[in-house]
Design a protein around this motif. Structure first.
Motif: not given
Length: 440
Positions: A115-135
């Motif tokens: 499985v590869v988790v793809a976090v969509n709608k990370v439209d700019n660098q400011n949203r990068m912090d929002e991917i961490y909860e998906f760990y």
């Protein structure tokens, strides 16, 4: 040789179809910003880093409430998991981690598939912090992407393709002719398998869609070995709504990819419908040798012009497959059944036919002399030489001074001249124009 399969799985409205369209390089799935939009097509093919694969989009179920969301996601995920070698698990950075995401994650853990988790709608660098909860999903490092802007798609494909199994042979010798039977439900594919084998090896029923999976049946006739690949009937897209039917189309596509020859079934009693053209198109686009099989010919009311009229109807409806021969038969009574395998043998040979370069150039030179290439914007196309670079299907490269001015109509003219000289009955021909390099 079948392609490995990537499935895109996730709850509705996380952007699965947008990613699907980007991967296959075409807008085949309908994309709207609301859950449950019915997709036009659910599968496609792609290639990344030299590795081809099939890809499934699992979207497209109407949702009425929270319970329906969970039910729909579960059905989609289970069927996609069954087909897939690698799963792209799509989640949404804007919505964050949801209970529905956790439900899908549990199914994926039980599957033991990569499985590869793809976090969509990370439209700019400011949203990068929002991917961490998906760990917290437990599948390793999530990959930030934006389907809308095309960000991170390469990284996602790198990760997914790395996990795909290598393409392996299906175990049959090279001299075995692999024959896929395709067509809409209840046209008699399974009955034809039984008729060829002389025994009831495949379940036959009047209920459309009895055959769910592709079934391999090896046999031998007159010293030639075959494998019949029977597939589930393909329903009209608007009716391909039951999820098991959706994935029967994917299985049929995999059968076509493995085949040398595809038997495109038409119900002689009902005649040709629009869906027959879609189904035949799959075989044509895959570059497979094809034969039209008009089944149930025994129940057709006939006069001395019936077959001629039906043949003309096929030619009118399937202009893009004028190369494919037609066999009329009845699987039930075995009427004209003996005509089928010789045609299969012939088109298989044509599919693998290789023409010597000097012979090809003689034919093309004569064709150019009879009908010179037209000029475009004051520049005339000049054909330097041609060569066949592949078989199955026969693939021909035309080296020219400028590929941009090779018009489709002239390419078709050259194809017709090549067919007139070398036949190539039953197989599509691929023709590509390339600029002649200095080294050439």
């Amino acid at each position: 040789m079948a392609r490995p399969v990537i499935a895109i799985v996730g709850r509705p409205n996380v952007g699965k179809s947008t990613i699907f369209n980007r991967v296959i390089g075409d807008r085949l799935a309908i994309v709207e910003d609301k859950p449950g939009v019915t997709r036009d097509r659910l599968y496609g093919t792609g290639e990344w880093n030299g590795k081809p694969f099939s890809i499934i989009d699992t979207g497209g179920i109407e949702i009425d409430g929270e319970d329906e969301i969970m039910k729909s996601v579960r059905m989609q995920a289970e069927l996609a998991i069954e087909e897939a070698d690698v799963i792209i698990f799509m989640v949404d950075a804007k919505s964050g981690l949801t209970h529905a995401d956790d439900e899908v994650a549990q199914m994926l853990f039980r599957s033991r598939k990569p499985v590869v988790v793809a976090v969509n709608k990370v439209d700019n660098q400011n949203r990068m912090d929002e991917i961490y909860e998906f760990y917290g999903l437990g599948f390793g490092q999530p990959i930030a992407i934006s389907g809308a802007h095309g960000i991170g798609i390469g990284d996602l494909l790198d990760a997914a393709v790395e996990l795909l199994p290598d393409l392996t042979d299906d175990g049959y010798d090279e001299d075995v002719i692999r024959v896929a039977l395709i067509g809409r439900p209840n046209v008699g594919k399974s009955s034809l398998v039984n008729a060829l084998l002389g025994e009831d090896r495949v379940i036959v029923s009047n209920v459309a869609g009895t055959t769910r999976d592709a079934i391999d049946t090896p046999f031998e006739r007159d010293g030639q070995r075959y494998v019949l690949i029977d597939t589930a009937g393909m329903r009209k897209r608007g009716k391909v709504y039951e999820s098991t039917e959706k994935y029967s189309v994917m299985r049929a596509m995999k059968a076509i990819e493995r085949a040398d020859v595809v038997l495109v079934h038409i119900n002689g009693e009902e005649g040709i419908i629009e869906q027959d053209k879609h189904i035949a198109g799959y075989a044509h686009e895959a570059g497979k040798a094809s034969v039209f099989v008009v089944n149930k010919w025994d129940v057709v009311e006939k006069d001395d012009k019936t077959m001629q009229q039906f043949t003309q109807s096929i030619r009118d409806h399937f202009l893009f497959m004028s190369y494919a021969p037609i066999v009329y038969l009845s699987a039930l009574t075995k009427q004209r059944l003996h005509k089928l395998l010789p045609v299969v043998n012939h088109v298989s040979e044509q599919h693998a036919l290789r023409i010597q370069t000097h012979l090809l150039n003689d034919v093309v030179s004569d064709a150019v002399a009879i009908n010179p290439p037209p000029s475009d914007k004051g520049k005339r196309l000049r054909i330097n030489y041609v060569t066949q670079v592949a078989t199955k299907p026969p693939t021909i490269v035309v080296f020219v001074n400028d590929p941009e001015i090779m018009h489709f109509s002239y390419e078709r003219y050259l194809e017709n001249k090549i067919r007139a000289a070398f036949n190539f009955e039953g197989t599509p021909i691929r023709i590509f124009s390339r600029r002649k390099s200095e080294e050439d």
